[in-house]
Structures are given as C-alpha cells and as structure tokens.
Design a protein around this motif. Structure first.
Motif, PDB file in Angstrom:
ATOM      1  N   ARG A  62       0.808  -1.189  -0.099  1.00  0.00           N
ATOM      2  CA  ARG A  62      -0.187  -0.125  -0.012  1.00  0.00           C
ATOM      3  C   ARG A  62       0.945   1.393  -0.018  1.00  0.00           C
ATOM      4  NH1 ARG A  62      -2.588  -2.997  -1.716  1.00  0.00           N
ATOM      5  NH2 ARG A  62      -4.472  -4.061  -0.674  1.00  0.00           N
ATOM      6  N   ARG A  63       2.217   1.029   0.576  1.00  0.00           N
ATOM      7  CA  ARG A  63       2.803   2.375   0.747  1.00  0.00           C
ATOM      8  C   ARG A  63       3.424   2.611  -0.784  1.00  0.00           C
ATOM      9  NH1 ARG A  63       6.049   1.202   6.588  1.00  0.00           N
ATOM     10  NH2 ARG A  63       3.991   1.014   7.775  1.00  0.00           N
ATOM     11  N   ARG A  64       3.646   1.476  -1.572  1.00  0.00           N
ATOM     12  CA  ARG A  64       4.202   1.664  -2.809  1.00  0.00           C
ATOM     13  C   ARG A  64       3.139   2.251  -3.776  1.00  0.00           C
ATOM     14  NH1 ARG A  64       4.009  -3.823  -5.660  1.00  0.00           N
ATOM     15  NH2 ARG A  64       1.608  -2.873  -5.683  1.00  0.00           N
ATOM     16  N   ASP A  65       1.815   1.775  -3.471  1.00  0.00           N
ATOM     17  CA  ASP A  65       0.783   2.367  -4.283  1.00  0.00           C
ATOM     18  C   ASP A  65       0.450   4.092  -3.966  1.00  0.00           C
ATOM     19  OD1 ASP A  65       0.162  -0.099  -4.914  1.00  0.00           O
ATOM     20  OD2 ASP A  65      -1.329  -0.572  -3.704  1.00  0.00           O
ATOM     21  N   GLY A  66       0.601   4.382  -2.893  1.00  0.00           N
ATOM     22  CA  GLY A  66       0.675   5.567  -2.464  1.00  0.00           C
ATOM     23  C   GLY A  66       1.664   6.514  -2.972  1.00  0.00           C
ATOM     24  N   PHE A  67       2.871   5.950  -3.247  1.00  0.00           N
ATOM     25  CA  PHE A  67       4.033   6.532  -3.826  1.00  0.00           C
ATOM     26  C   PHE A  67       3.651   6.674  -5.283  1.00  0.00           C
ATOM     27  CE2 PHE A  67       7.949   5.746  -6.432  1.00  0.00           C
ATOM     28  CZ  PHE A  67       8.591   6.776  -6.182  1.00  0.00           C
ATOM     29  N   LEU A  68       3.213   6.017  -5.995  1.00  0.00           N
ATOM     30  CA  LEU A  68       2.641   5.935  -7.223  1.00  0.00           C
ATOM     31  C   LEU A  68       1.605   7.064  -7.496  1.00  0.00           C
ATOM     32  CD1 LEU A  68       3.397   2.207  -8.604  1.00  0.00           C
ATOM     33  CD2 LEU A  68       4.700   4.209  -8.719  1.00  0.00           C
ATOM     34  N   ASP A  69       0.676   6.977  -6.462  1.00  0.00           N
ATOM     35  CA  ASP A  69      -0.611   7.828  -6.589  1.00  0.00           C
ATOM     36  C   ASP A  69      -0.277   9.356  -6.564  1.00  0.00           C
ATOM     37  OD1 ASP A  69      -2.505   5.698  -6.472  1.00  0.00           O
ATOM     38  OD2 ASP A  69      -2.889   5.842  -4.272  1.00  0.00           O
ATOM     39  N   ALA A  70       0.888   9.483  -5.864  1.00  0.00           N
ATOM     40  CA  ALA A  70       1.257  10.900  -5.721  1.00  0.00           C
ATOM     41  C   ALA A  70       1.960  11.690  -7.004  1.00  0.00           C
ATOM     42  CB  ALA A  70       2.375  11.377  -4.919  1.00  0.00           C
ATOM     43  N   PHE A  71       2.560  10.728  -7.778  1.00  0.00           N
ATOM     44  CA  PHE A  71       2.930  11.127  -9.212  1.00  0.00           C
ATOM     45  C   PHE A  71       1.914  11.316 -10.197  1.00  0.00           C
ATOM     46  CE2 PHE A  71       7.111   9.919  -7.789  1.00  0.00           C
ATOM     47  CZ  PHE A  71       8.013  10.508  -8.541  1.00  0.00           C
ATOM     48  N   ARG A  72       0.761  10.238 -10.245  1.00  0.00           N
ATOM     49  CA  ARG A  72      -0.425  10.564 -10.938  1.00  0.00           C
ATOM     50  C   ARG A  72      -1.185  11.638 -10.662  1.00  0.00           C
ATOM     51  NH1 ARG A  72      -0.929   4.867  -9.298  1.00  0.00           N
ATOM     52  NH2 ARG A  72      -0.051   3.437 -10.883  1.00  0.00           N
ATOM     53  N   ALA A  73      -1.091  12.071  -9.450  1.00  0.00           N
ATOM     54  CA  ALA A  73      -2.132  12.911  -9.007  1.00  0.00           C
ATOM     55  C   ALA A  73      -1.310  14.395  -9.313  1.00  0.00           C
ATOM     56  CB  ALA A  73      -2.299  13.188  -7.410  1.00  0.00           C
TER      57      ALA A  73
END
Length: 349
Positions: free
Chosen positions: A203-214
């Motif tokens: 989930r921490r990896r997912d959040g890391f990638l979410d920030a780039f997309r956002a």
C-alpha cells in the motif's frame, strides 16, 4: 459548581453544571428521549468537562472486556533496535490492558505446526473474550478465526476478504502525502525503496505512485527499487547495488523508504559512498520509530500512531462483543499518520 478533588462525579453534578434536571441528563446520555440540540450540547459539554463521560466509558469497558488472547509472531516479542515498530505497538497495548485490568494470554502464531484451529482451541481453553492478532494476515488463518465465532481484531494487517475487524495505519494515504510533499519541495526523480512485504507494505508503494499520478508526473521518474528485506543492512545493500549499476545516483534527488529501518541502512550506504544528505540526496522514512531522531542528519519520516492502534483494536473488540447478536459487517479502521519533518530533506531550487 466547583469540583472537590477526590470526590466522585455523579449525574447530579452534571445536571447542576448544565443547569438541567437529572432526568434530562439521563435522557441525553442514554438516548431515551428527544432533547433539543442546544440542551444536548450543554449536557455533553458539562459531562465532558467534569470527566463523567470518560469515567462512564471506562467503567463500561471494564465490564465488557475481561480477557484477550494476543496472537503475535515470535520476532515481535524481544525488544531490539529492528522491531521497534511492533514492540512499541505491543508495549502501548499491554499498558492499556493493564490500566483496564484486562487479562492478556499471549501466544506465538508462527511456531511449527501451529494452525488456525490450534489458535481457536487455545482461545476456547483460556476462555478469553476475544482475539487480537498482530501482523499475521494469512488468508487461511483469518478464515478459521472468522469461522470460529470468537470476536477478533487484526492489528497492522489487512483482511482481503473483510471477514474480521482490523485496524491499520492509513499506509496508502500517508505514502501519497509524503511523496506529494517531496514533489512540493521540487523533487521529480524519486526512488521508493521497499521490499516484497505484506499487503500493508505494498500500500505504501501504491501511495507513492498515486502522488505522481495526482501531480501529472511521468511514472518513468518514480523508481521502485527493492531490497531483500526490511533490515537496515539489506536497505544499505540495495542502495549499493543501485549506485554500482548507475555509476552514481542515476539522477534521483530523493529516496522515500517504506520503513525507517531501510532508511537507516540507506543513509549509511550513501554516506559510505561519499554522498552528503540532504545536499546530494534527500531521504524520508516511514514508521516514526525513535532512532530517526538521532541520525545525522535527523530523519524526516511518516509517523504512525502506534500509541493509538492497540486502543483502537480494543475498542473494535468491545463493539463486536457488545453487538454479538447484531450480525454487524466487518470494520476496517485506518488511522491517520503525520509527516515529521526533520533535517534529511532539502528543497530544490
């Protein structure tokens, strides 16, 4: 009304302070009659100020929950510099259980030939009111616990099938927040140093990638780099491999680590390779264990509310016991984390 030290506060004291009848206080606290919002607010404020609400809640807690089985992996029990996360969580939980006079029956769930059925059998033999399970979110184990009918809460794990209650940090949201903050500091080429851990780590990896997309940034500069585990020396080895492969940092300006342990190892490897932090590269951890305060530079990290996770788990267990006949759906409670900013990150020009 002035409260006398040492004297027990009662419902009449609340009524006097709120300037209402005793029956009105009773109706507000028990929900037995419609009361105007203004009067209700006044009663609740008086009860809270006098400490009556806390005493009433504490009294109910002690009556509902008398004993729990604490099922934990064996590596969480010894106190060492590498398991501070789990050890801190457990120590706060044990302190809360002691305060509430809740009997704790510990059991190690990762012993040879230990199964869910064995856990259930031990829980029944000990006549506990419920089970608190730490970290271990194996599907088969959770299914057996759910099928037993014994109230249970999973701490720091995810039940993918939502069969039992669970409480965990908001890993994905917190990782997104921390990465977004790095982006606000001007960083665009960021490594996420992680390992193939449980779903909570993913989930921490997912959040890391979410920030780039956002932020409409290319994922080509969001580098996910894996260590072989979460220990500091493995984090350091992963950084050494990266430096050797790229003949330097390869353009990254910040490293967001999935655990403080990884960050500590990464900082050592970077220092040994001749890099200064945060001048050459910024580093952020995740967990908020005490060691981060004493690194050089001090480690910026995502602080997990370890003091509150055990208390939240006990509360979920109490709700499940109190509403045993209500067939409530499983609850998944995520606790908010905060970013503790120290000296390991610099703002890019």
């Amino acid at each position: 009304m002035k409260q006398v030290p040492g004297r027990k506060v009662g419902i009449k004291d609340v009524a006097d302070r709120a300037d209402v009848a005793v029956s009105t206080v009773s109706h507000v606290l028990n929900g037995t009659a419609p009361i105007s919002p203004e009067v209700r607010a006044r009663v609740l404020e008086a009860a809270g100020t006098l400490g009556y609400l806390a005493k009433r809640r504490e009294k109910a807690t002690i009556a509902v929950l008398r004993s729990v089985m604490l099922a934990v992996p064996s590596d969480t029990l010894p106190h060492n510099e590498y398991n501070l996360y789990s050890w801190t969580l457990l120590s706060r939980l044990m302190r809360e259980c002691e305060r509430r006079s809740i009997r704790v029956v510990p059991v190690e769930v990762d012993q040879p030939n230990f199964s869910g059925s064995e856990l259930i059998a031990q829980a029944r033999a000990a006549e506990v009111d419920g089970i608190l399970l730490l970290n271990d979110d194996r599907r088969e184990l959770l299914q057996e616990i759910a099928g037993s009918g014994i109230p249970a809460v999973l701490m720091n794990g995810e039940d993918q099938e939502m069969q039992i209650d669970s409480v965990t940090p908001g890993n994905r949201f917190a990782a997104r927040y921390a990465t977004n903050w790095l982006i606000e500091q001007g960083h665009r080429n960021i490594m996420h140093l992680t390992w193939e851990g449980r779903s909570t780590i993913r989930r921490r990896r997912d959040g890391f990638l979410d920030a780039f997309r956002a932020n409409n940034l290319s994922l080509e500069t969001a580098y996910v780099h894996h260590a072989e585990g979460y220990l500091p020396d493995l984090g350091g080895a992963a950084i050494e491999r990266w430096i050797a492969k790229h003949e330097g940092l390869g353009g990254i300006t910040a490293i967001f680590c999935a655990a403080d342990n990884l960050a500590l190892g990464a900082m050592t490897a970077l220092r040994n390779a001749g890099y200064a932090m945060p001048r050459d590269v910024s580093v952020v951890g995740f967990d908020g264990v005490a060691l981060g305060e004493f690194t050089a530079p001090s480690l910026t990290t995502v602080s997990v509310p370890l003091d509150h996770m055990g208390t939240a788990a006990l509360h979920l267990l109490e709700q499940r016991i109190t509403n045993a006949n209500a067939a409530l759906p499983a609850h998944r409670l995520e606790l908010g984390c905060r970013l503790t900013i120290r000296g390991s990150v610099r703002t890019l020009p």
